[in-house]
Design a protein around this motif. Structure first.
Motif, mmCIF file in Angstrom:
data_model
loop_
_atom_site.group_PDB
_atom_site.id
_atom_site.type_symbol
_atom_site.label_atom_id
_atom_site.label_comp_id
_atom_site.label_asym_id
_atom_site.label_seq_id
_atom_site.Cartn_x
_atom_site.Cartn_y
_atom_site.Cartn_z
ATOM 1 N N GLN A 199 -6.396 8.310 -12.258
ATOM 2 C CA GLN A 199 -7.416 8.916 -11.403
ATOM 3 C C GLN A 199 -8.234 9.965 -12.152
ATOM 4 O O GLN A 199 -9.436 10.102 -11.924
ATOM 5 N N ARG A 253 1.019 2.821 -2.964
ATOM 6 C CA ARG A 253 -0.397 2.526 -2.752
ATOM 7 C C ARG A 253 -1.112 3.690 -2.073
ATOM 8 O O ARG A 253 -2.178 4.128 -2.509
ATOM 9 N N ASN A 254 -0.522 4.218 -1.007
ATOM 10 C CA ASN A 254 -1.148 5.355 -0.331
ATOM 11 C C ASN A 254 -1.091 6.620 -1.187
ATOM 12 O O ASN A 254 -1.984 7.462 -1.111
ATOM 13 N N ARG A 281 -4.041 6.533 -3.297
ATOM 14 C CA ARG A 281 -5.247 6.869 -2.536
ATOM 15 C C ARG A 281 -5.373 8.378 -2.367
ATOM 16 O O ARG A 281 -6.466 8.938 -2.499
ATOM 17 N N GLU A 282 -4.267 9.027 -2.046
ATOM 18 C CA GLU A 282 -4.320 10.478 -1.856
ATOM 19 C C GLU A 282 -4.652 11.195 -3.160
ATOM 20 O O GLU A 282 -5.421 12.160 -3.177
ATOM 21 N N SER A 341 -6.387 9.918 -5.574
ATOM 22 C CA SER A 341 -7.797 9.635 -5.818
ATOM 23 C C SER A 341 -8.679 10.569 -5.001
ATOM 24 O O SER A 341 -9.685 11.098 -5.495
ATOM 25 N N LYS A 342 -8.306 10.785 -3.743
ATOM 26 C CA LYS A 342 -9.064 11.702 -2.886
ATOM 27 C C LYS A 342 -9.043 13.117 -3.460
ATOM 28 O O LYS A 342 -10.068 13.808 -3.491
#
Length: 791
Positions: free
Chosen positions: A511, A542-543, A546-547, A549-550
């Motif tokens: 990321q 996976r989540n 995402r976190e 990345s956010k």
């Protein structure tokens, strides 16, 4: 205002307020309702049937909304039918139906809203009138005379306008009922305007299609005339040189392709057919497309394979952290292939099936295997595939026929020995178009896939050199014959420690590189721990990615707004500023013993979970109430647990008559989440025993196990996930079935070393360990079940 009046059920008709309409009444009950209304105040309710085919409707067969109507005139026709002229007054919501020889109901008259935005309503009324004028002109099925149209255009009352437009429009009963149900006047006008706009768009599309069809028919006639002329010219001039050149090129490609002899003969036969066809005919296009597929699919092309388990181990370790058992299973599988690469046994090797929750790396494992073996990698998703032709292809007699996904994947690979990943094999469906799972049997069976038959190719295709890997989230939905063809490798969820390592060495660097924030921001270990615990709830990562990345994107935005020097460190306290309010609350054990509660452990698709089972005994008649969105298996476990306690009431000090004088309510919190499975049996038994005897339960102990009527405790599944859940919740004492003892070797040492695990075989052992002595009984509690002195 509430009224109790007779009800006339309507078929395929919805009557709106302020509309006068004739209604034909032929049913005996409805005639009786008319007579009762005429004998009283001539008022009744008009309500539409949900199913017009029902001849004797009940209250449940009618919609909940209708109208209050006044009978203006009744005429008896020669066939006995009553023709009733009714004037609809107000909208009505039916509250309930009362017993009567005919339909009779109690309803609430819905008053029209007196406060609304007058300017908005006027604009909406004008738009509705204009749209309805266009609707009448475009709708061929609607015939209104000039007076009816003028009445609609001249009305100033929005309620009347809605009723008249809806009454005349050719909408479905469901659409008109929605108009009747809406309370707000502005919303009702918007709904009517939306329906009119929808139909106007459909009318316009129908008009364009009709014009296009006529134009196409004219064009087809013109093309037919020109083709006939072209045929005559070619016959005179001996044309067709381009087609002959194309046929010669195809023949050279067929000879050089290296096809099996039977396939080559089929291709040459189709080529001879193409020679005799007209170049522009549809049949020529079909044959040319078929020959292109035969030439595009690999028949002998292969990539040199690398079989070296040391190299494969290196690649797997580079791409994936942990998963040691899974990697070992894959390496064992490849070691056998390496040793048997020159024998026939190699071709009969089983198909790998990677099974695990979402986000644990099943697909990326297949990609890593392909890279380590120097093979082409092809992935197709089987999720939602329900047509057998998706696997075996369509026959060429159908327009737009294509080969199935298997042959399409082989064309994509370009070689006969790719690694072929069949993703989500557990999500195959079946319907009248066939069963794709049965079609896959031929693909995945080593005894059959050397001669796979695709309906489009119509020739055998050799899939024996393909390395098939399938993935699934669960084995329960994979058909048994298909599962029998596969070697199952289960990939469990990651521990919090493993997630932290994966985030630190794989996800977070990725990321940082993707957002351009490398060497500008860094996360502490405490920050990663908080992201994992409070912002994700999953077995995979996976989540978590995402976190992260956010977080990286938000940091990039902050850097551009207010640049900083050096590397900014984000600690646990800073996470909420980047990711917002925590999304999940980690499970935490209750410190104090509780009466009527027990800590259980459950398996979910996103990992283990702490499950508190509550039980309360109240005065009643011996009923067992189960709540909390429980499945049938879990309800049966509760019944078995209660029966066991009744059979052993003396051993645990339960009152002899507790099952006849007390109702027992068992509840599992979080009712929005479905729960099923037998492994909550001993937890339910403990909670019931505590509720009936009044003895507290130790809440620092978690338990899981299936209970039988004889009190035996059977093995459970998902052991690793459940122990991880207990460990993360702070529980250090766990009770497990003795039959699961062997599986404890597979639990990571870092988890197993911090848990005090007790293995049991009988429910009595559990109750003896977790039920504490009963506290002093207070006078107010003397009548509770199990409150007898000395218990």
């Amino acid at each position: 205002m509430q009224l109790e009046l007779p009800v006339i059920p309507l078929r395929n008709t919805v009557i709106l307020p302020h509309v006068t309409s004739p209604v034909d009444v032929g049913r005996a009950k409805s005639k009786r309702a008319i007579e009762e209304a005429m004998a009283a105040d001539r008022f009744l309710f008009l309500v539409t049937q949900r199913d017009p085919e029902v001849d004797d409707p009940l209250g449940s067969d009618l919609y909940a909304h209708g109208v209050l109507a006044a009978i203006k005139q009744v005429m008896r026709l020669p066939d006995g039918t009553l023709q009733v002229l009714v004037e609809a007054k107000n909208r009505v919501r039916i509250l309930d139906y009362v017993p009567a020889p005919y339909l009779r109901a109690r309803g609430e008259v819905l008053a029209e809203p007196s406060h609304y935005d007058d300017a908005v309503v006027r604009v909406l009324m004008q738009e509705v009138k204009e749209a309805f004028e266009r609707y009448v002109a475009a709708n061929k099925n609607l015939r209104l005379d000039r007076y009816q149209i003028e009445a609609i255009q001249s009305t100033l009352d929005p309620v009347v306008l809605v009723g008249m437009v809806t009454q005349h429009a050719t909408w479905s009963v469901e659409d008109k009922i929605k108009v009747l149900e809406v309370q707000a006047l502005e919303e009702r006008l918007k709904l009517v305007l939306g329906y009119l706009t929808r139909d106007l768009e459909r009318f316009e599309i129908d008009k364009k299609i009709a014009a296009r069809v006529k134009e196409q028919m004219d064009q087809n006639q013109r093309e037919y005339y020109l083709r006939e002329q072209m045929k005559a010219i070619q016959r005179e001039l001996g044309g067709g040189e381009d087609l002959l050149a194309e046929v010669d090129e195809l023949r050279e490609r067929i000879e050089a392709k290296g096809m099996p002899e039977a396939v080559k003969e089929k291709a040459l036969k189709e080529l001879r057919r193409l020679e005799r066809m007209q170049p522009g005919s549809p049949e020529a296009t079909v044959v040319r497309t078929y020959l292109d597929w035969l030439l595009d699919v690999p028949w002998s092309e292969a990539r040199e394979e690398v079989l070296d388990i040391n190299h494969t181990r290196k690649i797997l370790d580079e791409d994936h952290y942990g998963l040691e058992e899974v990697k070992e299973r894959i390496l064992e599988f490849l070691a056998v292939r390496q040793l048997t690469q020159e024998t026939e046994e190699r071709s009969r090797a089983p198909i790998l099936c990677l099974v695990g929750p979402p986000g644990v790396g099943k697909t990326s494992l297949g990609r890593s295997v392909a890279r380590s073996m120097n093979r082409a990698f092809v992935r197709i998703s089987l999720g939602g595939v329900r047509d057998e032709a998706e696997i075996r292809g369509h026959r060429r007699t159908y327009i737009g026929a294509l080969p199935g996904k298997i042959i399409q994947g082989m064309k994509t690979a370009g070689v006969i020995n790719p690694v072929f990943l069949l993703d989500e094999v557990d999500k195959l469906s079946s319907d009248w178009r066939g069963d794709p799972a049965s079609a896959l049997l031929e693909v995945l069976d080593p005894e059959q896939n050397h001669a796979f038959q695709d309906h489009y190719l119509e020739v055998p295709y050799d899939l024996s050199k393909v390395f098939f890997i399938t993935t699934a989230n669960t084995l329960s939905t994979i058909p048994r014959p298909l599962l029998d063809r596969m070697e199952v490798i289960e990939i469990p969820g990651y521990t919090a420690h493993e997630k932290k390592k994966i985030a630190r060495y794989f996800l977070w660097p990725r990321q940082l590189k993707a957002t351009g924030m490398a060497d500008r921001i860094e996360l502490t270990d405490a920050a990663l721990d908080r992201v994992i615990a409070e912002y994700t709830e999953e077995a995979g990562v996976r989540n978590l990615e995402r976190e992260l990345s956010k977080l990286a994107r938000r940091a990039a935005k902050q850097f551009l707004e207010e640049p900083w020097e050096g590397v900014r460190t984000v600690d646990a306290a800073d996470i909420q500023a980047y990711l917002g309010v925590p999304k999940h609350r980690p499970d935490r054990m209750e410190a104090e013993p509780q009466v009527g509660a027990a800590q259980g452990l459950a398996w979910t698709p996103v990992g283990g979970k702490l499950l508190t089972v509550e039980a309360v005994a109240v005065l009643g008649t011996g009923k067992l109430n189960l709540t909390g969105n429980l499945g049938e298996v879990m309800k049966e476990s509760a019944q078995a647990a209660l029966t066991y306690l009744r059979a052993h009431a003396d051993a645990w000090g339960l009152p002899e008559d507790f099952h006849t004088k007390w109702d027992i309510h068992v509840h599992v919190p979080e009712g929005a989440t479905p729960k099923d499975g037998p492994s909550a049996g001993i937890t339910i038994a403990t909670a019931i025993a505590s509720a009936v005897t009044g003895r507290p339960v130790r809440m620092d102990v978690a338990m899981t196990g299936e209970v039988t009527l004889r009190g035996k405790i059977l093995a459970i599944g998902g052991l690793k996930e459940k122990l991880l859940a207990a460990h993360q919740a702070g529980i250090r004492k766990v009770i497990l079935p003795r039959e699961n003892a062997a599986e404890l070797e597979e639990i990571p040492e870092e988890i197993r070393g911090e848990l005090e695990i007790t293995l049991v075989e009988e429910v009595g052992e559990v109750l003896g360990r977790v039920l504490l002595p009963k506290p002093l009984v207070l006078p107010a509690e003397a009548e509770r079940p199990g409150a007898q002195p000395g218990v």
